[in-house]
Design a protein around this motif. Sequence first.
Motif, PDB file in Angstrom:
ATOM      1  N   PRO A 193      -0.252   6.061  10.847  1.00 19.92           N
ATOM      2  CA  PRO A 193      -1.173   5.205  11.581  1.00 19.92           C
ATOM      3  C   PRO A 193      -0.874   3.839  11.824  1.00 19.92           C
ATOM      4  O   PRO A 193      -1.216   3.274  12.863  1.00 19.92           O
ATOM      5  CB  PRO A 193      -2.579   5.312  10.624  1.00 19.92           C
ATOM      6  N   ASN A 194      -0.085   3.020  11.011  1.00 19.33           N
ATOM      7  CA  ASN A 194       0.400   1.642  11.184  1.00 19.33           C
ATOM      8  C   ASN A 194       1.488   1.678  12.336  1.00 19.33           C
ATOM      9  O   ASN A 194       1.782   0.589  12.971  1.00 19.33           O
ATOM     10  CB  ASN A 194       0.820   1.058   9.872  1.00 19.33           C
ATOM     11  N   LYS A 222       0.095   9.745   6.536  1.00 19.80           N
ATOM     12  CA  LYS A 222      -1.053   8.974   6.229  1.00 19.80           C
ATOM     13  C   LYS A 222      -1.091   7.432   5.993  1.00 19.80           C
ATOM     14  O   LYS A 222      -1.643   6.711   6.327  1.00 19.80           O
ATOM     15  CB  LYS A 222      -1.821   9.577   4.988  1.00 19.80           C
ATOM     16  N   GLU A 223       0.226   7.035   5.596  1.00 16.36           N
ATOM     17  CA  GLU A 223       0.392   5.587   5.485  1.00 16.36           C
ATOM     18  C   GLU A 223       1.044   4.947   6.352  1.00 16.36           C
ATOM     19  O   GLU A 223       0.661   4.063   7.101  1.00 16.36           O
ATOM     20  CB  GLU A 223       1.054   5.580   3.994  1.00 16.36           C
ATOM     21  N   GLU A 252       2.547  10.399  -4.554  1.00 13.67           N
ATOM     22  CA  GLU A 252       2.405  11.157  -3.371  1.00 13.67           C
ATOM     23  C   GLU A 252       3.910  11.631  -2.871  1.00 13.67           C
ATOM     24  O   GLU A 252       4.608  10.869  -2.892  1.00 13.67           O
ATOM     25  CB  GLU A 252       1.717  10.308  -2.319  1.00 13.67           C
ATOM     26  N   PHE A 285       0.995  -1.208   0.209  1.00 15.03           N
ATOM     27  CA  PHE A 285       0.190  -0.031  -0.065  1.00 15.03           C
ATOM     28  C   PHE A 285       0.726   1.433   0.161  1.00 15.03           C
ATOM     29  O   PHE A 285       0.077   2.209  -0.455  1.00 15.03           O
ATOM     30  CB  PHE A 285      -1.174  -0.018   1.144  1.00 15.03           C
ATOM     31  N   TRP A 321       3.374  13.154   2.927  1.00 12.17           N
ATOM     32  CA  TRP A 321       1.938  12.592   2.846  1.00 12.17           C
ATOM     33  C   TRP A 321       2.078  11.056   3.444  1.00 12.17           C
ATOM     34  O   TRP A 321       1.221  10.639   4.239  1.00 12.17           O
ATOM     35  CB  TRP A 321       1.358  12.669   1.435  1.00 12.17           C
ATOM     36  N   LYS A 323       3.515   5.499  -3.675  1.00 14.31           N
ATOM     37  CA  LYS A 323       4.647   6.135  -4.327  1.00 14.31           C
ATOM     38  C   LYS A 323       4.295   6.200  -5.788  1.00 14.31           C
ATOM     39  O   LYS A 323       4.545   6.982  -6.628  1.00 14.31           O
ATOM     40  CB  LYS A 323       5.762   5.193  -4.102  1.00 14.31           C
ATOM     41  N   GLU A 366       3.816   1.257  -1.442  1.00 16.87           N
ATOM     42  CA  GLU A 366       4.251   1.149  -2.830  1.00 16.87           C
ATOM     43  C   GLU A 366       3.166   2.042  -3.870  1.00 16.87           C
ATOM     44  O   GLU A 366       3.626   2.652  -4.797  1.00 16.87           O
ATOM     45  CB  GLU A 366       4.813  -0.167  -3.430  1.00 16.87           C
ATOM     46  N   ALA A 367       1.976   1.323  -3.653  1.00 21.97           N
ATOM     47  CA  ALA A 367       0.820   2.107  -4.363  1.00 21.97           C
ATOM     48  C   ALA A 367       0.921   3.623  -4.454  1.00 21.97           C
ATOM     49  O   ALA A 367       0.782   4.183  -5.224  1.00 21.97           O
ATOM     50  CB  ALA A 367      -0.366   1.479  -3.964  1.00 21.97           C
TER      51      ALA A 367
END
Lengths: 277, 531
Positions: free
Chosen positions: A189-190, A185-186, A177, A168, A181, A173, A170-171
């Motif tokens: 949170p994790n 955002k990616e 983005e 996710f 960001w 990038k 990689e998606a």
Amino acid sequence: MSVALLLRRMPWITRLGLLLVFLFAFLAAFGPWLAPYPEAEPVADVWQPIGTVGFPLGTDTLGRDMLSRLLYGAQRSIGLALVITVLSFTVGSVCGFLAAIAGGWADQAASRVVDVFMSFPALILALLVLSVMGSSLPVLVLTLAFIDGTRVFRLARAVAVDLNVMEFVEAAKLRGEGIWWIARKEILPNALPMLLAEFGVRFCFSFLLISALSFLGLGIQPPAADWGGMVKDNAQAIAFGLPAPLLPAGCIALLTISVNLVVDFLLDQASRRSRRG
Amino acid sequence: MLLQIEDLRIDGTDVDGNSVEIVKGVSLEVDRGQVLGLIGESGAGKSTIGLAALGYVRPGCHFAGGSVRLDGQELVGAPVGQLLDIRGRRVAYVAQSAAAAFNPAHRLLDQICEVHRRHGLGPRAEAERFAVELFGKLGLPDPERFGQRYPHQVSGGQLQRAMTVMALITRPDLVVFDEPTTALDVTTQIEVLAAMRRAIREQGAAALYVTHDLAVVAQMADRILVLRHGAAVELGETRQILEQPRQDYTRALVSVRRGAHERHGGHERSVVLAVDRVDAAYGAQQVLFDVSLRVERAATVAVVGESGSGKSTLARVITGLLPPRSGQVRFGGEVLSNDLAGRSKDHRRRLQLIYQMPDVAVNPRQTVREIIGRPLAFYLGMHGDALRRRVKELLARIELPAHFADRFPGELSGGQKQRICIARALAAEPELIICDEVTSALDPLVADEILNLLLRLQEESGLSYLFITHDLATVRAIAHEVVVMQRGRVVDSGGKDQVMAPPFHDYTGKLIRSVPEMRTDWLDEVLAGRV
């Protein structure tokens, strides 16, 4: 998840921890107003025992009221530890995330600098800086926040490196983005559960580090009260069988435990949620 | 009757501590010399039933009723000592992942003979002799010395056979196979299946064969029990299940594997993507050699090959994640920058990628709305009500209800997550979508639904797909053109009808012949053909 639901899920031990954390926070906020005596003024004989009329927790090595000093100390010790930990986490995790996402030479440079600082024992490094720069409050805060920050950087970077190879990210990038960001955002949170756990531990460590520095005379300067310094001031009382140093020591221990009870619960919740997904 | 399971019910608990029924009253019988296939999608309870034949339930589960009898001896609620005596000696278990089941620190032979020793079945030398004999029977190379190797020194297929030896070493009456070939390449799978079948027949043992692949179980089983949601759907002879399934669900399972879709309308098409003579490498190791292909508008090109053939690397080159050493990628007539950073936002938008594992392709801490909404905001500058409306439309296009927008990926099934990934790609309004093994992590029925969705979207919007897969059934279902890759080179390419029909290119033919077909005698024919 609503607060009510969260409360209902809590086991009693977490509720107890939360109650104590709130109690400490309250004392830290309003301690100076609640204190019956000034913090620095001798008001009675030296080392009055617990339960003396007018001095429910007795007096210290100079005849200052123990209860008042604990209340004043709460604000200083807890406040300082909180500022230091928040500062070190903000800087440490932001730098760690960015280093992990950017990779390459930026990551190498940042990581090696951090390695250098981490190779000094925290206490020695703090002593070195404080004895050169002098022990003022801003210097103390910045020094300890920096030392703590290097540890947080390592953790944040390690977590972010793992997350950075997830598809996710990689998606994101591929989408184009920006690094900021992605971090916000990616990754964040994790990484939060892990950072949260570390926060509980680091908060207590910086608490103990301030106490240790005060104990060595380089932390908070007398006559200002702080819990670590109070243990040191009253240390000889042990030899006479008096419990005076155990009171601030007990406060430190109790706060440490209650913070970690709450953090444990939050961690458990986080891992439940991620296990479901 | 060797194994008799009657009205078996097993309950478990979910993450919130609620009780759930995993197996809901299943009965079955297996006699000596028979193989019973248990088939179903994930969550059907087939592995749980397989384990129950050993009198075992996974932690957190318990027997809620019914009975499991081995030669008349009740296993449900039997004392632990009795069960330990039976497990490994009378009933053996072959797990899905042999790599995870072997201890990497010990030699294979030591681990295999341990079962024999633990049950006190005689001197070790005897066990070793028998192990060597079994190595030979299972077609392992150099049987005399094979056992001296460590698990990491042998291939996945060999390890899976070594585990079968471990199961057979005590001459058990019943062997439970739990998806033993799922992790293997198609070409390896054949050898392992043949070896297992021969070994079971020669020992006169009975077997339970758990799998989700009907074509595989067709080669192994005398009878098949179809399971769904923990209950039996249909039990019958293998031939009957394949040729005259009685239940709708079984019919659906069978037709998925046979399914085929035809190409529609054939007018002049422009080229969307052209890969020209690309060489690519990871460090010093070259992975792609002189690869060229083109994808036409509204067409699907399938790239097939075994693992390691470089097909996923090709996707990384096209998307810009791995700059090629030489050659170029052209998109809609323009040359794409080799490097991701050099590509314009518009190029990125028009070329989207869908991943193999939907679980890791979406951020578990973002809601569906955030996941789908981000490309809309990022590429198309949408916000507020327009964005909300568009997310709703996209959900409708991928056939999910609008209230899914507020769910987290953890609350969705694998197929639903893959739909979200498709919606995220669609949101960017692309011209080409690269699908990297998008169905291989899904159950067959769900995979078929996803393929149908992709086909419908192609008809509606004239999308082009570059479909990377190792599954030839998928290729047959959706491709217009096929590119076959082997060890980083394109070895065969052309229209589907030309590539996938005789006369085959050598390697294409081998790939096609290796896919299990839904006939009971397929394995025998292939093995006969190889000699």
